[in-house]
Enzyme design. Structure first.
Site, PDB file in Angstrom:
ATOM      1  N   THR A  32       0.832  -1.205   0.000  1.00  0.00           N
ATOM      2  CA  THR A  32       0.000   0.000   0.000  1.00  0.00           C
ATOM      3  C   THR A  32       0.865   1.253   0.000  1.00  0.00           C
ATOM      4  O   THR A  32       0.645   2.187  -0.770  1.00  0.00           O
ATOM      5  CB  THR A  32      -0.926  -0.004   1.225  1.00  0.00           C
ATOM      6  OG1 THR A  32      -1.798  -1.132   1.145  1.00  0.00           O
ATOM      7  CG2 THR A  32      -1.764   1.258   1.285  1.00  0.00           C
TER       8      THR A  32
ATOM      9  N   ALA B 222       2.342   3.840  10.929  1.00  0.00           N
ATOM     10  CA  ALA B 222       2.445   4.436   9.597  1.00  0.00           C
ATOM     11  C   ALA B 222       3.813   4.183   8.964  1.00  0.00           C
ATOM     12  O   ALA B 222       4.018   3.203   8.256  1.00  0.00           O
ATOM     13  CB  ALA B 222       2.140   5.924   9.674  1.00  0.00           C
ATOM     14  N   ARG B 223       4.761   5.066   9.236  1.00  0.00           N
ATOM     15  CA  ARG B 223       6.114   4.966   8.714  1.00  0.00           C
ATOM     16  C   ARG B 223       7.078   5.544   9.739  1.00  0.00           C
ATOM     17  O   ARG B 223       6.737   6.480  10.479  1.00  0.00           O
ATOM     18  CB  ARG B 223       6.265   5.716   7.381  1.00  0.00           C
ATOM     19  CG  ARG B 223       5.646   5.020   6.184  1.00  0.00           C
ATOM     20  CD  ARG B 223       6.391   3.758   5.805  1.00  0.00           C
ATOM     21  NE  ARG B 223       5.844   3.082   4.638  1.00  0.00           N
ATOM     22  CZ  ARG B 223       4.924   2.141   4.659  1.00  0.00           C
ATOM     23  NH1 ARG B 223       4.394   1.774   5.825  1.00  0.00           N
ATOM     24  NH2 ARG B 223       4.504   1.562   3.555  1.00  0.00           N
TER      25      ARG B 223
ATOM     26  N   GLU C  51      15.073   0.596   8.433  1.00  0.00           N
ATOM     27  CA  GLU C  51      14.609  -0.789   8.418  1.00  0.00           C
ATOM     28  C   GLU C  51      15.407  -1.593   7.397  1.00  0.00           C
ATOM     29  O   GLU C  51      15.741  -1.068   6.331  1.00  0.00           O
ATOM     30  CB  GLU C  51      13.119  -0.849   8.066  1.00  0.00           C
ATOM     31  CG  GLU C  51      12.222  -0.237   9.120  1.00  0.00           C
ATOM     32  CD  GLU C  51      10.734  -0.374   8.779  1.00  0.00           C
ATOM     33  OE1 GLU C  51      10.397  -0.901   7.693  1.00  0.00           O
ATOM     34  OE2 GLU C  51       9.910   0.055   9.598  1.00  0.00           O
TER      35      GLU C  51
ATOM     36  N   ASP D 250       5.316  -0.320  14.825  1.00  0.00           N
ATOM     37  CA  ASP D 250       5.526  -1.399  13.868  1.00  0.00           C
ATOM     38  C   ASP D 250       6.571  -1.002  12.840  1.00  0.00           C
ATOM     39  O   ASP D 250       7.017  -1.835  12.062  1.00  0.00           O
ATOM     40  CB  ASP D 250       4.212  -1.736  13.165  1.00  0.00           C
ATOM     41  CG  ASP D 250       4.341  -2.936  12.244  1.00  0.00           C
ATOM     42  OD1 ASP D 250       4.774  -3.997  12.743  1.00  0.00           O
ATOM     43  OD2 ASP D 250       4.042  -2.817  11.042  1.00  0.00           O
TER      44      ASP D 250
ATOM     45  N   ALA E 294      -8.769   5.321   5.322  1.00  0.00           N
ATOM     46  CA  ALA E 294      -9.500   4.076   5.579  1.00  0.00           C
ATOM     47  C   ALA E 294      -8.972   3.369   6.823  1.00  0.00           C
ATOM     48  O   ALA E 294      -9.743   2.796   7.601  1.00  0.00           O
ATOM     49  CB  ALA E 294      -9.394   3.158   4.360  1.00  0.00           C
ATOM     50  N   LEU E 295      -7.648   3.424   7.045  1.00  0.00           N
ATOM     51  CA  LEU E 295      -7.069   2.756   8.207  1.00  0.00           C
ATOM     52  C   LEU E 295      -7.476   3.447   9.500  1.00  0.00           C
ATOM     53  O   LEU E 295      -7.905   2.797  10.465  1.00  0.00           O
ATOM     54  CB  LEU E 295      -5.545   2.713   8.079  1.00  0.00           C
ATOM     55  CG  LEU E 295      -4.778   2.068   9.229  1.00  0.00           C
ATOM     56  CD1 LEU E 295      -5.267   0.653   9.501  1.00  0.00           C
ATOM     57  CD2 LEU E 295      -3.282   2.071   8.924  1.00  0.00           C
TER      58      LEU E 295
ATOM     59  N   HIS F  64       7.677  -4.281  11.523  1.00  0.00           N
ATOM     60  CA  HIS F  64       6.939  -4.072  10.266  1.00  0.00           C
ATOM     61  C   HIS F  64       6.199  -5.338   9.805  1.00  0.00           C
ATOM     62  O   HIS F  64       6.251  -5.718   8.629  1.00  0.00           O
ATOM     63  CB  HIS F  64       7.888  -3.586   9.162  1.00  0.00           C
ATOM     64  CG  HIS F  64       7.205  -2.676   8.181  1.00  0.00           C
ATOM     65  ND1 HIS F  64       7.815  -1.566   7.630  1.00  0.00           N
ATOM     66  CD2 HIS F  64       5.955  -2.707   7.650  1.00  0.00           C
ATOM     67  CE1 HIS F  64       6.977  -0.966   6.794  1.00  0.00           C
ATOM     68  NE2 HIS F  64       5.839  -1.634   6.800  1.00  0.00           N
ATOM     69  N   VAL F  65       5.507  -5.953  10.728  1.00  0.00           N
ATOM     70  CA  VAL F  65       4.740  -7.155  10.397  1.00  0.00           C
ATOM     71  C   VAL F  65       3.238  -6.950  10.545  1.00  0.00           C
ATOM     72  O   VAL F  65       2.457  -7.899  10.381  1.00  0.00           O
ATOM     73  CB  VAL F  65       5.174  -8.362  11.270  1.00  0.00           C
ATOM     74  CG1 VAL F  65       6.624  -8.700  11.038  1.00  0.00           C
ATOM     75  CG2 VAL F  65       4.915  -8.094  12.757  1.00  0.00           C
ATOM     76  N   ALA F  66       2.803  -5.710  10.823  1.00  0.00           N
ATOM     77  CA  ALA F  66       1.373  -5.476  11.075  1.00  0.00           C
ATOM     78  C   ALA F  66       0.504  -5.876   9.884  1.00  0.00           C
ATOM     79  O   ALA F  66      -0.648  -6.288  10.063  1.00  0.00           O
ATOM     80  CB  ALA F  66       1.136  -4.006  11.414  1.00  0.00           C
ATOM     81  N   TRP F  67       1.029  -5.749   8.701  1.00  0.00           N
ATOM     82  CA  TRP F  67       0.241  -6.001   7.492  1.00  0.00           C
ATOM     83  C   TRP F  67      -0.036  -7.486   7.249  1.00  0.00           C
ATOM     84  O   TRP F  67      -0.924  -7.840   6.484  1.00  0.00           O
ATOM     85  CB  TRP F  67       0.973  -5.442   6.271  1.00  0.00           C
ATOM     86  CG  TRP F  67       2.300  -6.119   6.024  1.00  0.00           C
ATOM     87  CD1 TRP F  67       3.493  -5.807   6.586  1.00  0.00           C
ATOM     88  CD2 TRP F  67       2.543  -7.240   5.172  1.00  0.00           C
ATOM     89  NE1 TRP F  67       4.478  -6.653   6.141  1.00  0.00           N
ATOM     90  CE2 TRP F  67       3.925  -7.541   5.265  1.00  0.00           C
ATOM     91  CE3 TRP F  67       1.741  -8.012   4.329  1.00  0.00           C
ATOM     92  CZ2 TRP F  67       4.512  -8.592   4.547  1.00  0.00           C
ATOM     93  CZ3 TRP F  67       2.321  -9.058   3.622  1.00  0.00           C
ATOM     94  CH2 TRP F  67       3.692  -9.330   3.732  1.00  0.00           C
TER      95      TRP F  67
END
Length: 363
Positions: A95, A259-260, A289, A284, A182-183, A317-320
């Site tokens: 995304t 987010a980032r 990274e 996250d 949306a999130l 960074h595994v939330a997705w």
């Protein structure tokens, strides 16, 4: 009337598929990061170079023969694309695509697609996990019980974990949402379901006008007990939460960045946590990274005697990741690349995926 393939009534125009470069009989795909998500079966002819992982210094050489490059999180820079004279499509299998140089791609005539909103449910659920883990100090308690006899000796870890009194429950929380796409909207829905009595949606920082349904940014910072950061990383959002904002927060504040990295100033956050000015934080994402000891002020190198940052959780960074997300990513990526190959980028079914096409920035 524009051509309307398959009986479509919306008036979109079917384009000629982009011509293949001289010497190519089919598209050549370079898949830079197969470690993250496997590709769906593609319904067009192609050849492919697939790499489980690619380092930045390897990109330029690897993409030289590509007509299509698939990336996930690695930044394919203009200097890399300069080495790929036949590149027609950059497909971001994610995304987030803040790293994409859209003006460059538009000037080169490179189409860019992504997979919007594929991970909304997974990231929202992960936020809830980080929220409870942080409020309830679950990782700290787990570590203490597994590595010491402190619970046996003291009979309770509650005073150590919450020296200022018991943690807030959901019905005592005020959620501050920074980024209301949306999130952010889905996280609001979940939190209201958990019993959060008040949700504040932040207006843009520094905005003179507060839109209906939004709350002044500074007021959100002062009033909220839990913050969720879900805004895009852009020049104006780098260090959006900095020392000044952290100093304004309530002592029971919990900051969660979904987010980032870089939207929350990591050095300022580490300092606030060490000084006990806020309750805790979770992320996250990190500015650098992959991350590890010594890569950020939030992750000091304990082997060098550096002081640990208390009450901080990182989830790499595994939330997705979820079964639904992977399936959705695969389908959207397949459909967007196929539409490009077939000249259907104006098809309403795929337009939401298109960031750059026909020399124009679409989103």
């Amino acid at each position: 009337m524009a051509d309307t393939p398959n009986g479509d009534s919306t008036g979109w125009t079917l384009q000629k598929p982009p011509p293949l470069p001289e010497g190519y009989s089919k598209h050549h795909i370079v898949f830079l990061e197969a470690v993250h998500v496997p590709l769906a079966e593609l319904p067009f002819e192609f050849t492919m170079d697939k790499y489980e992982r690619t380092f930045p210094e390897q990109i330029a050489e690897r993409i030289k023969p590509a007509t299509i490059v698939i990336s996930n999180v690695i930044n394919v820079k203009p200097s890399d694309m300069d080495q790929a004279p036949h590149l027609q499509l950059l497909a971001v299998l994610a995304t987030g695509m803040a790293w994409v140089d859209k003006p460059y791609c538009a000037k080169r005539g490179i189409t860019v697609v992504n997979t919007p909103s594929a991970n909304i449910d997974a990231v929202s659920e992960h936020f809830i996990g980080l929220y409870f883990a942080s409020r309830k100090r679950i990782p700290q308690i787990d570590h203490s019980v597994k590595t010491s006899d402190e619970w046996i000796k003291t009979n309770s870890l509650s005073k150590k974990m919450w020296p200022d009194g018991p943690p807030l429950g959901c019905k005592q929380e005020t959620l501050g949402i920074i980024g209301y796409g949306a999130l952010g909207q889905n996280i609001e829905r979940l939190c209201r379901g958990l019993g959060f009595p008040e949700v504040l949606v932040a207006e843009r920082k520094g905005s003179a006008k507060v839109r209906e349904g939004r709350v002044d940014f500074g007021e959100v910072i002062r009033r909220s007990t839990t913050f969720v950061i879900v805004c895009p990383k852009e020049p104006e959002t780098i260090n959006l939460i900095d020392e000044a904002e952290l100093n304004m927060m309530r002592k029971e504040a919990l900051v969660i960045n979904m987010a980032r990295g870089g939207i929350v100033n990591e050095a300022a956050l580490a300092k606030a946590l060490k000084e006990g000015r806020i309750f805790g934080a979770a992320a996250d994402v990190l500015d650098t990274e992959p991350g590890g000891p010594g890569t950020t002020p939030l992750l000091p190198d304990l082997s060098k005697g550096e002081e640990e940052v208390p009450n901080f959780i990182v989830s790499a960074h595994v939330a997705w990741i979820s079964g639904v997300t992977v399936q959705t990513l695969q389908v959207i990526n397949r459909d967007a690349m196929t539409a490009f190959v077939e000249g259907r980028m104006y098809d309403p079914k795929v337009k939401a995926c298109v960031a750059v096409h026909d020399g124009r920035i679409w989103k």
